[in-house]
Motif scaffolding. Structure first.
Motif, PDB file in Angstrom:
ATOM      1  N   TYR A 143      21.153  27.893 -13.118  1.00 15.78           N
ATOM      2  CA  TYR A 143      22.127  27.086 -13.783  1.00 15.78           C
ATOM      3  C   TYR A 143      21.608  25.693 -14.288  1.00 15.78           C
ATOM      4  O   TYR A 143      21.614  25.281 -15.371  1.00 15.78           O
ATOM      5  CB  TYR A 143      23.272  26.724 -12.843  1.00 15.78           C
TER       6      TYR A 143
ATOM      7  N   ASP B 144      30.400  33.741  -9.966  1.00 16.38           N
ATOM      8  CA  ASP B 144      30.631  32.851  -8.895  1.00 16.38           C
ATOM      9  C   ASP B 144      31.577  33.840  -8.068  1.00 16.38           C
ATOM     10  O   ASP B 144      31.431  34.010  -6.595  1.00 16.38           O
ATOM     11  CB  ASP B 144      31.168  31.705  -8.989  1.00 16.38           C
TER      12      ASP B 144
ATOM     13  N   ARG C 220      29.666  32.074 -15.776  1.00 16.60           N
ATOM     14  CA  ARG C 220      29.188  31.405 -14.624  1.00 16.60           C
ATOM     15  C   ARG C 220      30.495  31.542 -13.663  1.00 16.60           C
ATOM     16  O   ARG C 220      30.133  32.026 -12.321  1.00 16.60           O
ATOM     17  CB  ARG C 220      28.971  29.886 -14.556  1.00 16.60           C
TER      18      ARG C 220
END
Length: 504
Positions: free
Chosen positions: A323, A381, A377
């Protein structure tokens, strides 16, 4: 190998034909379908050489199947075996180009002679197609050489007697592959390896013993850069060497190719000053750098390793590093990000055993529909959270020695591994190591070693063109027969058969 589809609604009929085919001294891949509808579905999705079909079948009879099949694969060779001797059926079959009509019950000798004729027809067809392809490839190669040497379309067409567009499509990017010394001298089949590893359509031209050129219709830098890494990785895996690669700017016209090649050659002069840098780019207007892509490749490999070791903290840290690279660079396309993450999702999916498959499928659908990095993202997660729960539910590895053994096996699966040799690595008694390994992982140590080797063998069969014997040695089997037997026991199919199915 010849691929043959046997369509018959009677199981005994299918099995009888299958048996007779197996008696022939030919390399055959035999597929069965229990009705015309099932047979057509297969033909619509798989290349086929020969169709053997009954006439009377539910959903779609043999005549209708033949009509529809020839629309999808016009070169398909077809034979009918049927208990119906009615001339009308034979007449319809002949009108469709079916030359062989075998009456049930099938006479073995007649069947063998008929199939020999059909296979001979397939051979003739393949020989003709191969000759045409070879001629077309020679013409395409001639055109590409002329473009690289600066000859105009008009000059090429005057010599060729036809238009350049008849043989090549507009190109938008080039990749130049170069070695500091002779490499291509004895690599006649290397183009096949490039075709297998590069996930974009391309044309190929070997310039000399140290240079090759790739021509792409694709214009997106991310996709071309991924192709460059595919080339680089394949050379390491299959040829145990590293090549230097340069990616061109976008090309607007074929007349630019000569200058582009010269520019790429100038760029690759950098390999003499930076021998550890292997992928270069003729920078576009937005000044794209390839360095972050190399960092990302290392991270994706580490993520796979983290999952294998069930190291959730290391996994989270590696994702955080990814990231950070993304936000610092901020020029990766969503398609490229999804491409990277899709491989990681596959590894996570395979590691999950307690989550409902329906829920996972829904998450994957959301992932591919995500429109921005924030959404991507968020879904990743969620996958990591599921994996963390999975690891927490399984008994944790309290012994550092077990972690060391797992890590050692993943890094040295090609060696002669045994309980004794692994116990020696971690200074434990073999019997005690076996006991605590089974207790803490739920898996027998020997089965764990075999699983790691089989997974690696499967990966090499899918991604390389190495011989079976070479793959056997690469995953720790000195005896290729024992390797084939172990592979068949583990996956229910031989290594060669598995590779052949993947190439269809």
């Amino acid at each position: 190998m010849y691929s043959i589809l046997v369509a018959d609604d009677e199981k005994i009929g299918r099995k009888g034909v299958h048996f007779l085919l197996n008696q022939m001294d030919e390399d055959l891949d035999i597929i069965e379908a229990k009705n015309g509808k099932e047979a057509l579905a297969y033909i619509q999705n798989h290349p086929l050489d020969i169709l053997l079909t009954d006439i009377k079948m539910p959903f779609l009879d043999g005549i209708e199947l033949i009509k529809e099949a020839l629309k999808v694969q016009p070169q398909l060779k077809i034979a009918i075996f049927s208990g119906y001797s009615d001339f009308e059926y034979a007449k319809k079959a002949l009108s469709l180009g079916v030359l062989e009509y075998i009456l049930k019950p099938v006479n073995p000798e007649e069947f063998k002679a008929t199939m020999a004729k059909v296979i001979a027809q397939v051979d003739d067809l393949k020989a003709t197609a191969e000759k045409e392809d070879k001629t077309e490839n020679l013409i395409k190669e001639h055109i590409l050489y002329n473009l690289v040497n600066g000859n105009s379309d008009e000059a090429i067409e005057e010599h060729l007697g036809s238009t350049v567009e008849d043989y090549i499509k507009p190109y938008h990017r080039l990749i130049l592959l170069q070695f500091p010394e002779n490499f291509f001298g004895n690599k006649e089949d290397i183009q096949k390896d490039f075709l297998k590893c590069i996930r974009l359509p391309f044309d190929y031209l070997n310039l000399n013993l140290s240079q090759s050129l790739f021509f792409f219709e694709e214009d997106a830098f991310d996709a071309i850069n991924a192709a460059a890494h595919d080339i680089f990785n394949m050379l390491q895996i299959q040829y145990h060497t590293k090549g230097y690669i340069a990616i061109s700017k976008s090309i607007k016209d074929l007349s630019e190719i000569e200058n582009k090649v010269e520019t790429l050659e100038e760029i690759l002069e950098g390999m003499y000053y930076h021998p550890d840098k292997y992928i270069y780019s003729e920078l576009d207007e937005d000044n794209i750098s390839v360095a972050p892509y190399e960092d990302i490749e290392d991270l994706t490999k580490r993520v796979k390793h983290d999952i294998n070791l069930k190291d959730i903290n290391r996994l989270k840290k590696d994702f955080d590093n990814f990231y950070a690279i993304y936000y610092a660079q901020d020029d990766f396309s969503n398609d490229y990000i999804k491409f990277l993450f899709s491989g990681m999702i596959k590894d996570i999916y395979n590691a999950l055993t307690v989550t409902k498959e329906k829920d996972l499928d829904a998450m994957i659908v959301r992932f591919y529909r995500a429109n921005d990095f924030k959404a991507i993202r968020s879904i990743m997660d969620e996958f990591i959270a599921l994996l963390e729960k999975e690891f927490q539910k399984s008994e944790s590895l309290n012994h550092q020695e077990i972690k060391d053994v797992i890590r050692y096996v993943y890094n040295n699966y090609n060696l002669d591994l045994s309980v004794d040799s692994l116990a020696e690595q971690v200074c434990l008694a073999p019997s005690y190591l076996s006991h605590i390994f089974k207790k803490e992982t739920g898996e027998n140590l020997g089965k764990f070693i075999k699983r790691v080797r089989m997974e690696k063998a499967k990966e090499l069969l899918e991604s390389s063109n190495e011989k079976i014997v070479s793959i056997a040695v690469a995953v720790g089997y000195a005896n290729v027969s024992y390797f084939c037997q172990s592979f068949r026991e583990y996956y229910g199919i031989s290594p060669q058969k598995y590779r052949s199915q993947g190439e269809q």
